[in-house]
Design a protein around this motif. Sequence first.
Motif, short mmCIF file in Angstrom:
data_model
loop_
_atom_site.label_atom_id
_atom_site.label_comp_id
_atom_site.label_asym_id
_atom_site.label_seq_id
_atom_site.Cartn_x
_atom_site.Cartn_y
_atom_site.Cartn_z
N LYS A 424 -3.87 -10.00 -0.03
CA LYS A 424 -3.68 -11.17 -0.87
C LYS A 424 -2.66 -10.88 -1.99
CE LYS A 424 -6.45 -14.56 -3.25
NZ LYS A 424 -7.56 -14.54 -4.17
N MET A 425 -2.81 -9.70 -2.59
CA MET A 425 -1.91 -9.36 -3.70
C MET A 425 -0.66 -8.65 -3.20
SD MET A 425 -4.56 -8.20 -6.64
CE MET A 425 -6.02 -7.71 -5.73
N LYS A 426 -0.55 -8.48 -1.90
CA LYS A 426 0.58 -7.77 -1.30
C LYS A 426 0.80 -6.41 -1.98
CE LYS A 426 3.55 -10.97 1.13
NZ LYS A 426 2.51 -11.41 1.97
N LEU A 427 -0.24 -5.59 -1.93
CA LEU A 427 -0.07 -4.26 -2.50
C LEU A 427 -0.67 -3.21 -1.58
CD1 LEU A 427 -2.82 -2.80 -3.93
CD2 LEU A 427 -2.54 -4.72 -5.46
N MET A 428 -0.04 -2.07 -1.57
CA MET A 428 -0.57 -0.92 -0.83
C MET A 428 -0.24 0.33 -1.64
SD MET A 428 0.41 -1.77 3.10
CE MET A 428 -0.77 -0.77 3.95
N SER A 429 -1.06 1.36 -1.49
CA SER A 429 -0.75 2.60 -2.20
C SER A 429 -1.41 3.78 -1.51
CB SER A 429 -1.24 2.51 -3.65
OG SER A 429 -2.65 2.38 -3.68
N LEU A 430 -0.79 4.93 -1.69
CA LEU A 430 -1.32 6.17 -1.13
C LEU A 430 -1.43 7.22 -2.22
CD1 LEU A 430 0.73 6.43 2.19
CD2 LEU A 430 -1.62 5.63 1.91
N GLN A 431 -2.50 7.98 -2.20
CA GLN A 431 -2.68 9.04 -3.18
C GLN A 431 -1.84 10.28 -2.83
OE1 GLN A 431 -4.82 9.58 -6.39
NE2 GLN A 431 -2.96 10.71 -6.07
N TYR A 432 -1.30 10.29 -1.64
CA TYR A 432 -0.57 11.47 -1.19
C TYR A 432 0.89 11.11 -0.89
CZ TYR A 432 -2.01 9.30 3.17
OH TYR A 432 -2.24 8.40 4.18
N HIS A 433 1.58 12.02 -0.20
CA HIS A 433 3.04 11.89 -0.11
C HIS A 433 3.55 11.63 1.30
CE1 HIS A 433 3.84 12.83 -4.28
NE2 HIS A 433 2.71 13.51 -4.20
N PRO A 434 3.79 10.34 1.63
CA PRO A 434 4.29 10.02 2.97
C PRO A 434 5.71 10.56 3.20
CG PRO A 434 4.32 8.06 1.60
CD PRO A 434 3.60 9.12 0.83
N GLU A 435 6.43 10.81 2.08
CA GLU A 435 7.83 11.26 2.19
C GLU A 435 7.93 12.78 2.26
OE1 GLU A 435 6.25 10.98 -0.58
OE2 GLU A 435 6.93 12.69 -1.75
N ALA A 436 6.78 13.46 2.32
CA ALA A 436 6.74 14.90 2.08
C ALA A 436 7.83 15.67 2.81
CB ALA A 436 5.38 15.45 2.49
N SER A 437 8.51 16.49 2.06
CA SER A 437 9.48 17.41 2.63
C SER A 437 8.99 18.80 2.27
CB SER A 437 10.85 17.16 2.02
OG SER A 437 11.77 18.11 2.45
N PRO A 438 8.88 19.73 3.20
CA PRO A 438 9.31 19.68 4.60
C PRO A 438 8.35 18.91 5.51
CG PRO A 438 8.31 21.79 4.11
CD PRO A 438 8.35 21.05 2.82
N GLY A 439 7.34 18.32 5.09
CA GLY A 439 6.39 17.60 5.92
C GLY A 439 5.00 17.86 5.39
N PRO A 440 3.94 17.51 6.11
CA PRO A 440 3.93 16.83 7.41
C PRO A 440 4.44 15.38 7.34
CG PRO A 440 1.70 17.33 6.64
CD PRO A 440 2.61 17.79 5.59
N HIS A 441 4.87 14.87 8.50
CA HIS A 441 5.47 13.55 8.55
C HIS A 441 4.54 12.47 9.09
CE1 HIS A 441 9.06 15.63 7.58
NE2 HIS A 441 9.22 16.18 8.77
N ASP A 442 3.26 12.80 9.29
CA ASP A 442 2.34 11.84 9.91
C ASP A 442 2.36 10.47 9.22
OD1 ASP A 442 1.73 14.34 10.87
OD2 ASP A 442 -0.44 14.04 10.87
N SER A 443 2.50 10.48 7.89
CA SER A 443 2.37 9.23 7.14
C SER A 443 3.71 8.61 6.81
CB SER A 443 1.62 9.49 5.83
OG SER A 443 0.53 10.33 6.05
N ASP A 444 4.79 9.19 7.29
CA ASP A 444 6.13 8.68 6.94
C ASP A 444 6.29 7.18 7.17
OD1 ASP A 444 9.07 9.53 6.25
OD2 ASP A 444 9.20 8.23 8.01
N PRO A 445 5.78 6.62 8.29
CA PRO A 445 5.99 5.19 8.52
C PRO A 445 5.44 4.31 7.40
CG PRO A 445 5.18 6.24 10.51
CD PRO A 445 5.07 7.24 9.41
N ALA A 446 4.51 4.83 6.63
CA ALA A 446 3.94 4.03 5.53
C ALA A 446 5.01 3.59 4.55
CB ALA A 446 2.87 4.84 4.80
#
Length: 632
Positions: A424-446
């Motif tokens: 409804k409020m068009k919001l999403m958030s993650l406590q961790y790092h989807p962009e993490a370098s060097p990875g892991p990349h599991d959450s990158d699509p977020a």
Amino acid sequence: MDCAARTHSVVFSALFPKNSANSRVFTVKCSSKNLSLDGASSGLVERPWKVADARLVLEDGSIWKAKSFGARGTQVGEVVFNTSLTGYQEIITDPSYAGQFVLMTNPHIGNTGMNFDDEESVQCFLAGLVIRSLSIRFAPQIGDAQRPLVTIWLKGTSWVYVSPIRVVYKATSHFHFKLWNSSSLIYQPLYHATDDVDTRAITRRLREDGSLIGVLSTENSKSDEELLEMSRTWDIVGVDLISGVSCKSPYQWIDRTGSDWEFNDNGRNKETFNVVAYDFGIKHNILRRLASYGCKITVVPSTWPASETLKMNPDGVLFSNGPGDPSAVPYAVEAVKELIGEVPVFGICMGHQLLGQALGGKTFKMKFGHHGGNHPVRNLRNGCVEISAQNHNYAVDPESLPDGVEVTHVNLNDGSCAGLASSKMKLMSLQYHPEASPGPHDSDPALSVVTEIGMDKALTTVVSLKSSTFWVSKKAKQEISNISNDLSNLSNTVEEKAKWIFNKLKGKPTKSLPDLLREYNLPCGLFPQNITCYEFDESNSKLIVYLPSTCEICFKDSSVMRYATRVKGTLSRGKLAGVDGMKTKVLVWVKVTSINVESYKSDKLWFNAGVKKSRSKVAYEIPRDAVKVEEF
Ligand SMILES: NC(=O)CC[C@H](N)C(=O)O
């Protein structure tokens, strides 16, 4: 310094144990003789940096003798341990570590050198680095290997030079290392850094007692007592650390991640989205990844007014990671509050915590936080586990969140809240790092959710939204909210059938599909876990399962099942009969007409698909993700 020494000792002594009336002094000696793989133990090479004796004094009274290879002087900070095996350059340059000493649990640091692409900020903000053993040699990373072995001091921000052991060293930013002595090619980090520390013992202490404040000093003139006093009078809680790391004025970001990041379709060169990114200490890889996802980014300072952001008419707003206590920055929470509901917003780490607060929730300080590259997180939307990189000491208390805010991700190590959403409020958030370098990349699509289109996609096709009582699609949810006012007025007058439909939409069934199947003594993995929604009418036992597309699963017993977008059947104890929309492969694809369990305790499942065939029930015990196929 005697780097050629074959053995060095690490001395740990403890004065003034925190909870003891009597002071105790004890010493632990451990040999690092066999730890050094980098040439130090061969007696042939010298460390190409200057070292000095240092002490790390923790607030619990323990004193750790060490060798400083960084800045000289005295520095106070909170000690946290990081369990990453790789990515030390990204960690050292992550602004979220402002005010903290990072203790790396991996004993061997420095062996992959540094490079231009892995910088997370233009300055090192951490209080200091505490490690077990710093590599004298490092292997140039792929692509660096062919660089000439010359000594160049590039004016401006970069240097390339050779260490005395003839390995090309590239210090990418002048703030990392200063040229200590250009003729002998010695380099030195400008931040506090120490090795030869018993990092395992300190980690155990931090795990038991929680994060501790520490003072790292190379100054012999300061007594242990003085340093201890300093550690006990300094605090990180309630301090605004963001203002020290945020940019001072807005700027555009265009740099993207390199070709080695093209492991998914980033939407590259398709559409351009305008994103405003609040810099609370933003990691550059967030910006690089967003640019790769097709975003045109304007980075704004932490104090940027929400009204100015709205004037920029963005497609989405990102609230970045950042150091310290989220409750110490009320001005940032205010800006977040004003933007929620006006434009799609996405928060990462500190951004997630600020969103939690802006929604009326509370944040709390964890015992020792999460810092590392191997944290399992369950995505509650699709049931999948993502391995993630994390770096935080605070967390959002999910109990404190208002209705309508969904906890989408949970850290599986301790059950803490790892993601939030509200369609409804068009919001999403993650406590961790989807962009993490060097990875892991599991959450990158977020990262694609930062725009309206991305968020819509995530909220509708990422599978299903769990309402409090029933699994309904987003579309159904919208319909319910559109008609709910009318219905509440009319519900006394509507006829029985309409009432039934209303109740069904409103959410009479109370369980997920796997739970329903389990209740009927059928294995809960018979249907893909990425179903869109299901309907079950108890009065006639009709089950209808909706799937986002035609799809297929290969089960543990190597059997393959294909599903249409709608599967119908009659569900009864141990049996799904009259099935429509399911096929299995028996040389050719054959329609499944019924599936039943042999008997209550049997581990056999009988499939009727042309012929009656027995399969192992265990193979269908766990719901799996189905793969999209072109046709049923
Ligand atoms: N990486 C971050 O954004 C850290 C968030 C916050 N400073 C914490 O420690 O919890």
